[in-house]
Write a protein that holds these residues in place. Structure first.
Motif, PDB file in Angstrom:
ATOM      1  N   UNK A  58       0.798  -1.221   0.000  1.00  0.00           N
ATOM      2  CA  UNK A  58       0.000   0.000   0.000  1.00  0.00           C
ATOM      3  C   UNK A  58       0.825   1.261   0.000  1.00  0.00           C
ATOM      4  N   UNK A  59       2.081   1.172  -0.470  1.00  0.00           N
ATOM      5  CA  UNK A  59       2.977   2.329  -0.451  1.00  0.00           C
ATOM      6  C   UNK A  59       3.878   2.283  -1.676  1.00  0.00           C
ATOM      7  N   UNK A  60       3.767   3.287  -2.534  1.00  0.00           N
ATOM      8  CA  UNK A  60       4.532   3.294  -3.777  1.00  0.00           C
ATOM      9  C   UNK A  60       6.029   3.435  -3.517  1.00  0.00           C
ATOM     10  N   UNK A  61       6.413   4.272  -2.576  1.00  0.00           N
ATOM     11  CA  UNK A  61       7.837   4.501  -2.308  1.00  0.00           C
ATOM     12  C   UNK A  61       8.508   3.209  -1.850  1.00  0.00           C
ATOM     13  N   UNK A  62       7.872   2.501  -0.919  1.00  0.00           N
ATOM     14  CA  UNK A  62       8.426   1.221  -0.476  1.00  0.00           C
ATOM     15  C   UNK A  62       8.430   0.209  -1.614  1.00  0.00           C
ATOM     16  N   UNK A  63       7.428   0.282  -2.480  1.00  0.00           N
ATOM     17  CA  UNK A  63       7.393  -0.606  -3.630  1.00  0.00           C
ATOM     18  C   UNK A  63       8.612  -0.420  -4.520  1.00  0.00           C
ATOM     19  N   UNK A  64       8.988   0.843  -4.764  1.00  0.00           N
ATOM     20  CA  UNK A  64      10.171   1.123  -5.577  1.00  0.00           C
ATOM     21  C   UNK A  64      11.439   0.647  -4.879  1.00  0.00           C
ATOM     22  N   UNK A  65      11.569   0.947  -3.588  1.00  0.00           N
ATOM     23  CA  UNK A  65      12.779   0.588  -2.855  1.00  0.00           C
ATOM     24  C   UNK A  65      12.992  -0.917  -2.806  1.00  0.00           C
ATOM     25  N   UNK A  66      11.914  -1.684  -2.689  1.00  0.00           N
ATOM     26  CA  UNK A  66      12.041  -3.142  -2.648  1.00  0.00           C
ATOM     27  C   UNK A  66      12.189  -3.730  -4.043  1.00  0.00           C
ATOM     28  N   UNK A  67      11.600  -3.089  -5.032  1.00  0.00           N
ATOM     29  CA  UNK A  67      11.669  -3.626  -6.393  1.00  0.00           C
ATOM     30  C   UNK A  67      13.053  -3.437  -7.015  1.00  0.00           C
ATOM     31  N   UNK A  68      13.796  -2.422  -6.599  1.00  0.00           N
ATOM     32  CA  UNK A  68      15.110  -2.173  -7.196  1.00  0.00           C
ATOM     33  C   UNK A  68      16.072  -3.350  -6.998  1.00  0.00           C
ATOM     34  N   UNK A  69      16.283  -3.860  -5.755  1.00  0.00           N
ATOM     35  CA  UNK A  69      17.192  -5.005  -5.615  1.00  0.00           C
ATOM     36  C   UNK A  69      16.671  -6.271  -6.287  1.00  0.00           C
ATOM     37  N   UNK A  70      15.350  -6.457  -6.312  1.00  0.00           N
ATOM     38  CA  UNK A  70      14.797  -7.636  -6.985  1.00  0.00           C
ATOM     39  C   UNK A  70      15.089  -7.563  -8.483  1.00  0.00           C
ATOM     40  N   UNK A  71      14.936  -6.382  -9.079  1.00  0.00           N
ATOM     41  CA  UNK A  71      15.238  -6.212 -10.499  1.00  0.00           C
ATOM     42  C   UNK A  71      16.725  -6.444 -10.764  1.00  0.00           C
ATOM     43  N   UNK A  72      17.587  -5.970  -9.865  1.00  0.00           N
ATOM     44  CA  UNK A  72      19.018  -6.226 -10.009  1.00  0.00           C
ATOM     45  C   UNK A  72      19.313  -7.723  -9.963  1.00  0.00           C
ATOM     46  N   UNK A  73      18.621  -8.445  -9.077  1.00  0.00           N
ATOM     47  CA  UNK A  73      18.807  -9.896  -8.983  1.00  0.00           C
ATOM     48  C   UNK A  73      18.371 -10.581 -10.276  1.00  0.00           C
ATOM     49  N   UNK A  74      17.251 -10.134 -10.838  1.00  0.00           N
ATOM     50  CA  UNK A  74      16.811 -10.678 -12.130  1.00  0.00           C
ATOM     51  C   UNK A  74      17.875 -10.425 -13.193  1.00  0.00           C
TER      52      UNK A  74
END
Length: 304
Positions: A58-74
């Motif tokens: 329910x928070x866009x900022x946290x969504x971006x912060x968590x998605x960045x390392x996941x995208x790097x892992x991909x």
């Protein structure tokens, strides 16, 4: 003047988003000598991963912060499984493999998230507007511009003033000598690939609240990103930044005002008919001119 200012900022926003995509592409293409058509799929995955985290938390900022390392892992997985075995192969093999990877990632995204797009909700403080003189601008578009400028500044600092950046520049200049000095060139290239994936993913995350995350959303972006790195110079961060801003502004302002300019020299009907077609071709005309008069790009890297 108000319309011009708004379109100028829209062009700046588009240019910075293009820079995020093109900077990762020029890192991978210019330093690793790897043609990655699937870079657009990483842009799409960044949008979908951010959308999922945003809906869960329910928070866009946290969504971006968590998605960045996941995208790097991909990106690391793609580099290890697909890209690394192809570094020594010619560009045709790389194009064919990464084109196939686009189809695989698009199908996987459709199985995971479904064929429909995902709308990304914004927090209330990003849904408002900011009054600057006589111009009213959406808060989120200003955030995109600020985030793009911060990412550009951070990338410039990383490449030019850190040990990792020194190794990246050295690897681009002479990978054999870097390996002979004891540097793990494969790990270095994996980090470069992951950094490029993260930058592309960040661009997808920033645009998702405007366009929503959707299957194939990066297919048109990757074409424009290739135009940017060709105009700026393959492997040049400075070239990617200046060319991205130039392409973004020309594309946006051309679509908005080219018909008015044409009306000065031709009929209204002819102007309204020809302007959309020519504005769509402008960036490709610029690319053709650069290839004709300066094939290495406007700001080629010094190592080339």
């Amino acid at each position: 003047m108000t319309l011009f200012t708004i379109q100028l900022l829209n062009g700046l926003q588009l240019g910075l988003l293009l820079f995020l995509v093109a900077s990762g592409l020029t890192l991978v293409f210019g330093i690793l000598d790897f043609v990655n058509l699937a870079h657009a799929s990483l842009y799409m995955l960044g949008a979908f991963i951010c959308a999922s985290f945003t809906l869960w938390l329910g928070n866009f900022v946290w969504g971006v912060l968590l998605a960045l390392p996941v995208t790097a892992l991909v990106g690391l997985v793609v580099e290890r499984v697909v890209a690394r075995p192809l570094y020594a192969r010619d560009h045709l093999d790389q194009v064919l493999a990464t084109f196939g990877l686009i189809l695989v990632i698009d199908t996987a995204a459709q199985l995971i998230w479904g064929p429909a797009g995902i709308a990304v909700p914004l927090p209330d403080w990003l849904e408002g507007q900011v009054q600057i003189g006589a111009v009213t601008l959406p808060s989120f578009r200003l955030l995109i511009i600020g985030a793009g400028l911060m990412a550009a500044a951070g990338l410039f600092w990383l490449v030019n003033y850190t040990r990792l950046g020194m190794l990246i520049r050295a690897g681009a200049s002479n990978r054999t000598m870097v390996s002979a000095l004891g540097i793990d060139i494969q790990s270095l290239f994996a980090l470069v690939f992951a950094l490029g994936a993260t930058l592309a993913g960040l661009a997808g995350m920033l645009i998702a609240p405007i366009t929503e995350a959707s299957i194939g959303m990066g297919n048109s972006v990757i074409i424009t990103a290739f135009v940017v790195i060709i105009v700026g110079g393959i492997g040049s961060m400075k070239g990617a930044f200046i060319a991205a801003l130039m392409i973004g502004l020309i594309d946006t302002l051309g679509r908005s005002f080219l018909d008015d300019i044409f009306k000065l020299v031709m009929s209204t009907e002819a102007a309204e008919t020809s302007a959309p077609a020519i504005s769509a071709m402008l960036i490709y005309i610029i690319m053709a001119a650069v290839l004709a008069f300066k094939p290495s790009g406007l700001f080629p890297p010094k190592v080339r």
